[in-house]
Design a protein around this motif. Structure first.
Motif, PDB file in Angstrom:
ATOM      1  N   TYR A  89       2.547   6.221  11.875  1.00 34.13           N
ATOM      2  CA  TYR A  89       1.252   5.565  11.812  1.00 34.13           C
ATOM      3  C   TYR A  89       0.321   6.080  12.466  1.00 34.13           C
ATOM      4  N   ARG A 132       0.660  -6.175   0.983  1.00 31.02           N
ATOM      5  CA  ARG A 132      -0.085  -5.109   0.813  1.00 31.02           C
ATOM      6  C   ARG A 132      -1.525  -5.592   0.239  1.00 31.02           C
ATOM      7  N   ASP A 173       1.151  -3.755   7.655  1.00 37.54           N
ATOM      8  CA  ASP A 173       1.794  -2.376   6.996  1.00 37.54           C
ATOM      9  C   ASP A 173       3.217  -2.375   7.512  1.00 37.54           C
ATOM     10  N   ASP A 179       6.283  -2.002   5.143  1.00 39.37           N
ATOM     11  CA  ASP A 179       7.257  -1.024   4.843  1.00 39.37           C
ATOM     12  C   ASP A 179       8.634  -1.215   5.368  1.00 39.37           C
ATOM     13  N   ARG A 200      -7.423  -2.266   8.707  1.00 38.57           N
ATOM     14  CA  ARG A 200      -6.316  -2.967   8.440  1.00 38.57           C
ATOM     15  C   ARG A 200      -5.310  -3.272   9.553  1.00 38.57           C
ATOM     16  N   ASN A 223      -3.630  -6.723   2.962  1.00 38.26           N
ATOM     17  CA  ASN A 223      -4.002  -5.724   3.882  1.00 38.26           C
ATOM     18  C   ASN A 223      -5.280  -4.949   3.212  1.00 38.26           C
TER      19      ASN A 223
END
Length: 376
Positions: free
Chosen positions: A81, A229, A115, A119, A110, A232
Protein backbone atom coordinates in the motif's frame (compact mmCIF):
# COMPACT_ATOMS: atom_id res chain seq x y z
CA UNK A 1 17.92 -65.72 32.00
CA UNK A 2 18.34 -64.50 28.41
CA UNK A 3 15.63 -66.92 27.25
CA UNK A 4 13.25 -65.42 29.80
CA UNK A 5 13.96 -61.87 28.59
CA UNK A 6 13.57 -62.91 24.96
CA UNK A 7 10.30 -64.69 25.80
CA UNK A 8 9.03 -61.59 27.58
CA UNK A 9 9.65 -59.39 24.54
CA UNK A 10 8.10 -62.01 22.23
CA UNK A 11 4.99 -61.94 24.44
CA UNK A 12 4.83 -58.16 24.21
CA UNK A 13 5.17 -58.36 20.41
CA UNK A 14 2.40 -60.96 20.13
CA UNK A 15 0.12 -58.88 22.37
CA UNK A 16 0.69 -55.73 20.31
CA UNK A 17 0.08 -57.63 17.06
CA UNK A 18 -3.12 -59.15 18.47
CA UNK A 19 -4.52 -55.78 19.54
CA UNK A 20 -3.51 -54.26 16.20
CA UNK A 21 -5.48 -56.99 14.37
CA UNK A 22 -8.50 -56.35 16.60
CA UNK A 23 -8.30 -52.61 15.97
CA UNK A 24 -8.05 -52.95 12.20
CA UNK A 25 -10.88 -55.51 12.16
CA UNK A 26 -13.03 -53.04 14.12
CA UNK A 27 -12.07 -50.06 11.93
CA UNK A 28 -12.46 -51.72 8.55
CA UNK A 29 -15.31 -54.17 9.04
CA UNK A 30 -17.94 -51.67 7.73
CA UNK A 31 -15.98 -51.32 4.48
CA UNK A 32 -15.49 -55.07 4.15
CA UNK A 33 -19.20 -55.68 4.82
CA UNK A 34 -20.15 -52.98 2.32
CA UNK A 35 -17.88 -54.52 -0.32
CA UNK A 36 -19.50 -57.92 0.23
CA UNK A 37 -22.94 -56.39 -0.21
CA UNK A 38 -21.82 -54.38 -3.28
CA UNK A 39 -20.41 -57.30 -5.30
CA UNK A 40 -23.72 -59.16 -4.95
CA UNK A 41 -25.76 -56.31 -6.51
CA UNK A 42 -26.63 -55.84 -10.19
CA UNK A 43 -25.04 -53.12 -12.31
CA UNK A 44 -28.24 -51.08 -12.04
CA UNK A 45 -27.43 -50.70 -8.35
CA UNK A 46 -23.63 -50.62 -8.67
CA UNK A 47 -23.37 -47.77 -11.20
CA UNK A 48 -25.15 -45.08 -9.12
CA UNK A 49 -23.09 -46.08 -6.09
CA UNK A 50 -19.89 -45.98 -8.15
CA UNK A 51 -20.87 -42.56 -9.49
CA UNK A 52 -21.52 -41.26 -5.97
CA UNK A 53 -18.15 -42.56 -4.74
CA UNK A 54 -16.44 -40.92 -7.75
CA UNK A 55 -18.16 -37.59 -7.04
CA UNK A 56 -17.17 -37.83 -3.39
CA UNK A 57 -13.55 -38.49 -4.39
CA UNK A 58 -13.52 -35.41 -6.64
CA UNK A 59 -15.07 -33.26 -3.89
CA UNK A 60 -12.51 -34.48 -1.36
CA UNK A 61 -9.62 -33.77 -3.75
CA UNK A 62 -10.93 -30.22 -4.23
CA UNK A 63 -11.50 -29.81 -0.48
CA UNK A 64 -8.01 -31.02 0.43
CA UNK A 65 -6.47 -28.77 -2.24
CA UNK A 66 -8.33 -25.71 -0.94
CA UNK A 67 -7.37 -26.38 2.67
CA UNK A 68 -3.67 -26.84 1.87
CA UNK A 69 -3.04 -24.08 -0.72
CA UNK A 70 -3.13 -20.56 0.75
CA UNK A 71 -3.33 -18.25 -2.26
CA UNK A 72 -2.13 -14.70 -1.68
CA UNK A 73 -0.84 -15.38 1.84
CA UNK A 74 1.75 -12.73 2.65
CA UNK A 75 2.29 -11.43 6.22
CA UNK A 76 3.97 -8.33 4.74
CA UNK A 77 1.21 -7.51 2.26
CA UNK A 78 0.65 -4.13 3.94
CA UNK A 79 3.92 -2.93 2.33
CA UNK A 80 2.16 -2.98 -1.04
CA UNK A 81 0.00 0.00 0.00
CA UNK A 82 3.03 2.31 0.38
CA UNK A 83 1.39 4.00 3.33
CA UNK A 84 4.51 6.01 4.13
CA UNK A 85 3.99 7.95 0.90
CA UNK A 86 0.57 9.22 2.02
CA UNK A 87 0.91 12.78 3.31
CA UNK A 88 -2.77 13.55 3.96
CA UNK A 89 -5.01 11.88 6.59
CA UNK A 90 -8.08 9.95 5.45
CA UNK A 91 -11.04 12.08 4.44
CA UNK A 92 -9.09 15.31 4.04
CA UNK A 93 -8.79 17.14 0.73
CA UNK A 94 -5.76 16.35 -1.39
CA UNK A 95 -3.71 19.27 -2.71
CA UNK A 96 -4.15 20.12 -6.38
CA UNK A 97 -1.44 18.93 -8.76
CA UNK A 98 1.15 21.61 -9.57
CA UNK A 99 1.07 23.12 -13.05
CA UNK A 100 -2.53 22.19 -13.77
CA UNK A 101 -4.01 24.49 -16.44
CA UNK A 102 -7.62 23.92 -15.38
CA UNK A 103 -8.88 23.45 -11.85
CA UNK A 104 -9.26 19.73 -11.11
CA UNK A 105 -12.26 18.22 -9.38
CA UNK A 106 -12.04 18.21 -5.62
CA UNK A 107 -10.60 14.92 -4.30
CA UNK A 108 -10.03 13.60 -0.79
CA UNK A 109 -7.78 10.92 0.69
CA UNK A 110 -9.16 7.38 0.72
CA UNK A 111 -9.21 5.42 3.97
CA UNK A 112 -6.42 2.86 4.19
CA UNK A 113 -8.37 1.06 6.94
CA UNK A 114 -11.32 0.52 4.59
CA UNK A 115 -9.02 -0.58 1.75
CA UNK A 116 -7.32 -3.12 4.01
CA UNK A 117 -10.63 -4.44 5.40
CA UNK A 118 -11.98 -4.94 1.86
CA UNK A 119 -8.78 -6.61 0.67
CA UNK A 120 -8.61 -8.96 3.66
CA UNK A 121 -12.16 -10.10 2.95
CA UNK A 122 -11.30 -10.46 -0.75
CA UNK A 123 -8.34 -12.62 0.28
CA UNK A 124 -10.69 -14.80 2.36
CA UNK A 125 -13.48 -15.41 -0.16
CA UNK A 126 -12.18 -14.56 -3.66
CA UNK A 127 -8.49 -15.45 -3.67
CA UNK A 128 -9.31 -18.54 -1.56
CA UNK A 129 -12.37 -20.67 -0.92
CA UNK A 130 -14.14 -19.90 2.37
CA UNK A 131 -13.45 -23.23 4.10
CA UNK A 132 -15.88 -23.00 7.04
CA UNK A 133 -18.99 -23.15 4.85
CA UNK A 134 -17.83 -25.85 2.43
CA UNK A 135 -20.05 -28.95 2.41
CA UNK A 136 -17.30 -31.42 3.33
CA UNK A 137 -16.03 -29.17 6.12
CA UNK A 138 -19.53 -29.05 7.60
CA UNK A 139 -19.91 -32.83 7.20
CA UNK A 140 -16.73 -33.44 9.21
CA UNK A 141 -14.58 -36.56 9.35
CA UNK A 142 -17.08 -39.43 9.69
CA UNK A 143 -19.34 -37.02 11.57
CA UNK A 144 -16.55 -35.62 13.78
CA UNK A 145 -16.14 -31.85 13.51
CA UNK A 146 -12.90 -31.07 11.63
CA UNK A 147 -12.00 -28.63 14.43
CA UNK A 148 -11.79 -31.64 16.77
CA UNK A 149 -9.27 -33.38 14.52
CA UNK A 150 -5.65 -32.47 13.68
CA UNK A 151 -6.44 -32.45 9.95
CA UNK A 152 -7.50 -29.90 7.31
CA UNK A 153 -8.77 -27.17 9.68
CA UNK A 154 -5.84 -24.75 10.00
CA UNK A 155 -6.85 -22.56 7.08
CA UNK A 156 -10.45 -22.37 8.29
CA UNK A 157 -9.32 -21.19 11.72
CA UNK A 158 -6.94 -18.66 10.17
CA UNK A 159 -9.72 -17.28 7.95
CA UNK A 160 -12.06 -16.92 10.92
CA UNK A 161 -9.34 -15.05 12.82
CA UNK A 162 -8.93 -12.62 9.91
CA UNK A 163 -12.70 -12.23 9.69
CA UNK A 164 -12.95 -11.52 13.43
CA UNK A 165 -10.59 -8.55 13.01
CA UNK A 166 -12.47 -7.25 9.95
CA UNK A 167 -15.80 -7.59 11.77
CA UNK A 168 -14.49 -5.58 14.71
CA UNK A 169 -13.19 -2.92 12.34
CA UNK A 170 -16.49 -2.70 10.46
CA UNK A 171 -18.32 -1.98 13.72
CA UNK A 172 -15.97 0.89 14.53
CA UNK A 173 -16.26 2.26 11.00
CA UNK A 174 -20.04 2.46 11.36
CA UNK A 175 -20.22 3.73 14.93
CA UNK A 176 -17.38 6.27 15.04
CA UNK A 177 -14.95 6.54 12.13
CA UNK A 178 -17.42 6.91 9.26
CA UNK A 179 -19.50 9.68 10.79
CA UNK A 180 -19.19 12.83 12.87
CA UNK A 181 -20.51 11.66 16.20
CA UNK A 182 -23.81 13.24 17.14
CA UNK A 183 -24.08 15.44 14.04
CA UNK A 184 -24.31 13.01 11.12
CA UNK A 185 -26.18 9.85 10.25
CA UNK A 186 -24.72 6.38 9.77
CA UNK A 187 -23.20 5.79 6.35
CA UNK A 188 -25.41 3.33 4.46
CA UNK A 189 -22.53 1.55 2.71
CA UNK A 190 -20.66 0.96 5.96
CA UNK A 191 -23.88 -0.18 7.60
CA UNK A 192 -24.47 -2.74 4.83
CA UNK A 193 -20.87 -3.94 5.07
CA UNK A 194 -21.14 -4.40 8.83
CA UNK A 195 -24.39 -6.35 8.52
CA UNK A 196 -22.99 -8.66 5.84
CA UNK A 197 -19.74 -9.29 7.72
CA UNK A 198 -21.65 -10.31 10.86
CA UNK A 199 -23.38 -13.10 8.93
CA UNK A 200 -22.96 -16.71 10.07
CA UNK A 201 -19.55 -18.09 9.06
CA UNK A 202 -20.81 -21.64 8.38
CA UNK A 203 -23.75 -21.25 5.96
CA UNK A 204 -23.87 -23.44 2.85
CA UNK A 205 -26.48 -23.44 0.07
CA UNK A 206 -28.85 -25.54 2.18
CA UNK A 207 -29.46 -25.69 5.91
CA UNK A 208 -31.37 -27.64 8.54
CA UNK A 209 -32.07 -24.84 11.05
CA UNK A 210 -34.08 -23.27 9.52
CA UNK A 211 -34.76 -25.99 6.95
CA UNK A 212 -34.40 -24.97 3.32
CA UNK A 213 -32.13 -23.24 0.81
CA UNK A 214 -29.80 -20.46 2.00
CA UNK A 215 -27.44 -17.87 0.63
CA UNK A 216 -23.89 -19.13 1.40
CA UNK A 217 -21.55 -17.16 3.60
CA UNK A 218 -19.11 -16.04 0.83
CA UNK A 219 -21.93 -14.23 -1.01
CA UNK A 220 -22.57 -12.00 2.01
CA UNK A 221 -18.88 -11.26 2.42
CA UNK A 222 -18.53 -10.38 -1.28
CA UNK A 223 -21.39 -7.91 -0.87
CA UNK A 224 -19.50 -6.40 2.08
CA UNK A 225 -16.43 -5.91 -0.13
CA UNK A 226 -18.53 -3.97 -2.66
CA UNK A 227 -20.00 -1.77 0.08
CA UNK A 228 -16.60 -1.00 1.60
CA UNK A 229 -15.12 -0.08 -1.78
CA UNK A 230 -18.15 2.08 -2.63
CA UNK A 231 -17.64 3.99 0.63
CA UNK A 232 -14.00 4.63 -0.25
CA UNK A 233 -14.97 5.78 -3.74
CA UNK A 234 -17.39 8.27 -2.19
CA UNK A 235 -14.74 9.33 0.32
CA UNK A 236 -12.25 9.96 -2.50
CA UNK A 237 -14.89 12.16 -4.14
CA UNK A 238 -15.34 14.02 -0.82
CA UNK A 239 -18.92 12.71 -0.58
CA UNK A 240 -18.41 10.71 2.61
CA UNK A 241 -16.91 11.32 6.05
CA UNK A 242 -13.93 9.86 7.86
CA UNK A 243 -13.66 11.39 11.33
CA UNK A 244 -9.96 11.17 12.19
CA UNK A 245 -10.14 12.63 15.69
CA UNK A 246 -7.92 11.49 18.57
CA UNK A 247 -10.84 10.21 20.66
CA UNK A 248 -11.95 8.01 17.76
CA UNK A 249 -8.47 6.54 17.51
CA UNK A 250 -8.52 5.91 21.27
CA UNK A 251 -11.77 3.97 21.01
CA UNK A 252 -10.58 2.02 17.96
CA UNK A 253 -7.36 0.97 19.71
CA UNK A 254 -9.32 0.10 22.86
CA UNK A 255 -11.55 -2.27 20.91
CA UNK A 256 -8.60 -3.97 19.22
CA UNK A 257 -6.74 -4.33 22.53
CA UNK A 258 -9.83 -5.90 24.14
CA UNK A 259 -10.25 -8.28 21.20
CA UNK A 260 -6.64 -9.42 21.45
CA UNK A 261 -6.99 -9.71 25.23
CA UNK A 262 -9.88 -12.15 24.78
CA UNK A 263 -7.81 -14.25 22.38
CA UNK A 264 -4.88 -14.25 24.79
CA UNK A 265 -7.18 -15.55 27.52
CA UNK A 266 -8.39 -18.39 25.25
CA UNK A 267 -4.78 -19.34 24.45
CA UNK A 268 -3.81 -19.25 28.14
CA UNK A 269 -6.75 -21.49 29.13
CA UNK A 270 -5.89 -24.04 26.44
CA UNK A 271 -2.18 -23.94 27.26
CA UNK A 272 -2.67 -24.39 31.01
CA UNK A 273 -5.49 -26.93 31.06
CA UNK A 274 -4.99 -29.09 27.97
CA UNK A 275 -1.23 -29.44 27.53
CA UNK A 276 -1.04 -32.71 25.59
CA UNK A 277 1.86 -31.70 23.39
CA UNK A 278 1.47 -32.76 19.77
CA UNK A 279 -1.68 -34.72 20.68
CA UNK A 280 -3.90 -31.73 21.52
CA UNK A 281 -6.18 -31.67 18.48
CA UNK A 282 -7.61 -28.22 19.30
CA UNK A 283 -4.26 -26.47 19.76
CA UNK A 284 -3.84 -25.82 16.02
CA UNK A 285 -7.31 -24.18 15.84
CA UNK A 286 -6.49 -21.79 18.67
CA UNK A 287 -3.05 -21.00 17.25
CA UNK A 288 -4.19 -20.27 13.69
CA UNK A 289 -7.21 -18.23 14.80
CA UNK A 290 -4.86 -16.02 16.82
CA UNK A 291 -2.42 -15.89 13.91
CA UNK A 292 -5.25 -14.78 11.59
CA UNK A 293 -6.20 -12.00 13.99
CA UNK A 294 -2.63 -10.76 14.17
CA UNK A 295 -2.27 -11.01 10.38
CA UNK A 296 -5.30 -8.76 9.92
CA UNK A 297 -4.71 -6.34 12.80
CA UNK A 298 -1.11 -5.78 11.69
CA UNK A 299 -2.36 -4.38 8.39
CA UNK A 300 -5.34 -2.58 9.93
CA UNK A 301 -3.21 -0.78 12.52
CA UNK A 302 -0.60 0.16 9.92
CA UNK A 303 -3.49 1.61 7.92
CA UNK A 304 -4.79 3.41 11.03
CA UNK A 305 -1.39 5.06 11.49
CA UNK A 306 -1.76 6.47 7.97
CA UNK A 307 -5.43 7.45 8.29
CA UNK A 308 -4.75 9.23 11.61
CA UNK A 309 -1.36 10.58 10.52
CA UNK A 310 -2.16 14.08 11.79
CA UNK A 311 -3.02 12.78 15.28
CA UNK A 312 0.05 10.50 15.26
CA UNK A 313 2.30 13.46 14.38
CA UNK A 314 0.71 15.82 16.91
CA UNK A 315 1.02 13.30 19.77
CA UNK A 316 4.48 12.08 18.67
CA UNK A 317 3.30 8.47 18.38
CA UNK A 318 5.51 7.43 15.47
CA UNK A 319 8.06 5.56 17.62
CA UNK A 320 5.41 3.65 19.60
CA UNK A 321 3.56 2.68 16.42
CA UNK A 322 6.87 1.53 14.93
CA UNK A 323 7.59 -0.66 17.98
CA UNK A 324 4.07 -2.13 17.76
CA UNK A 325 4.56 -3.03 14.10
CA UNK A 326 7.81 -4.81 14.99
CA UNK A 327 5.96 -6.88 17.61
CA UNK A 328 3.41 -7.89 14.99
CA UNK A 329 6.16 -8.84 12.56
CA UNK A 330 7.90 -10.98 15.20
CA UNK A 331 4.64 -12.80 15.99
CA UNK A 332 3.86 -13.44 12.31
CA UNK A 333 7.25 -15.10 11.80
CA UNK A 334 6.10 -18.01 14.02
CA UNK A 335 4.74 -20.61 11.60
CA UNK A 336 5.50 -24.13 12.93
CA UNK A 337 4.67 -27.10 10.70
CA UNK A 338 2.98 -28.93 13.61
CA UNK A 339 1.39 -27.06 16.52
CA UNK A 340 2.35 -28.40 19.92
CA UNK A 341 0.66 -27.54 23.21
CA UNK A 342 3.18 -28.90 25.69
CA UNK A 343 3.78 -27.80 29.25
CA UNK A 344 5.40 -24.40 29.54
CA UNK A 345 8.26 -25.98 31.53
CA UNK A 346 8.45 -29.05 29.28
CA UNK A 347 11.67 -29.95 27.46
CA UNK A 348 10.46 -32.28 24.67
CA UNK A 349 7.22 -30.82 23.28
CA UNK A 350 7.22 -27.01 22.83
CA UNK A 351 4.32 -24.79 23.87
CA UNK A 352 3.42 -22.85 20.72
CA UNK A 353 0.22 -21.51 22.31
CA UNK A 354 2.17 -19.95 25.18
CA UNK A 355 4.60 -18.41 22.68
CA UNK A 356 1.77 -16.93 20.61
CA UNK A 357 0.05 -15.68 23.78
CA UNK A 358 3.28 -13.96 24.82
CA UNK A 359 3.50 -12.04 21.55
CA UNK A 360 -0.18 -11.08 21.68
CA UNK A 361 0.31 -9.64 25.17
CA UNK A 362 3.35 -7.67 23.98
CA UNK A 363 1.30 -6.21 21.12
CA UNK A 364 -1.54 -5.44 23.51
CA UNK A 365 0.79 -3.69 25.97
CA UNK A 366 2.00 -1.42 23.15
CA UNK A 367 -1.60 -0.62 22.22
CA UNK A 368 -2.35 0.24 25.86
CA UNK A 369 0.67 2.56 25.81
CA UNK A 370 -0.57 4.29 22.64
CA UNK A 371 -3.97 4.73 24.26
CA UNK A 372 -2.39 6.23 27.39
CA UNK A 373 -0.46 8.79 25.33
CA UNK A 374 -3.58 9.74 23.38
CA UNK A 375 -5.59 10.11 26.58
CA UNK A 376 -3.25 12.64 28.19
Amino acid sequence: MLDRIAGFFRLIGRTIARWARIFFAWAFWPFIAARGWYVQRTWMVRLPILGFIGLLAVLYCYFIWQTQVWSGFNPSFVDEYRLAERKVPAGQELPAADGSATPAAKTCQRSAIVDVAADLTDFNVNQNAWISSMLLYRAGLFGIDWDHTPFLDNKASFQRGVNQAVRRTSVELVDTLGRVRGTSGINNDLQKARGNLQFDEYSWYFGIDPFGPKTPTPSYYRSAIESLRKFNTDLAACNAIFDGRADNLIQFIDRIANDLGSTSDVLADRSQNHHRGWFDTRADDRFWFAYGQLYAYYAILAAAQSDFSQVVAERNLGAIFGATMKQFQAALRIRPAIISNGREDGWIMPSHLATMGFYILRVRSNLVEIRAVLDR
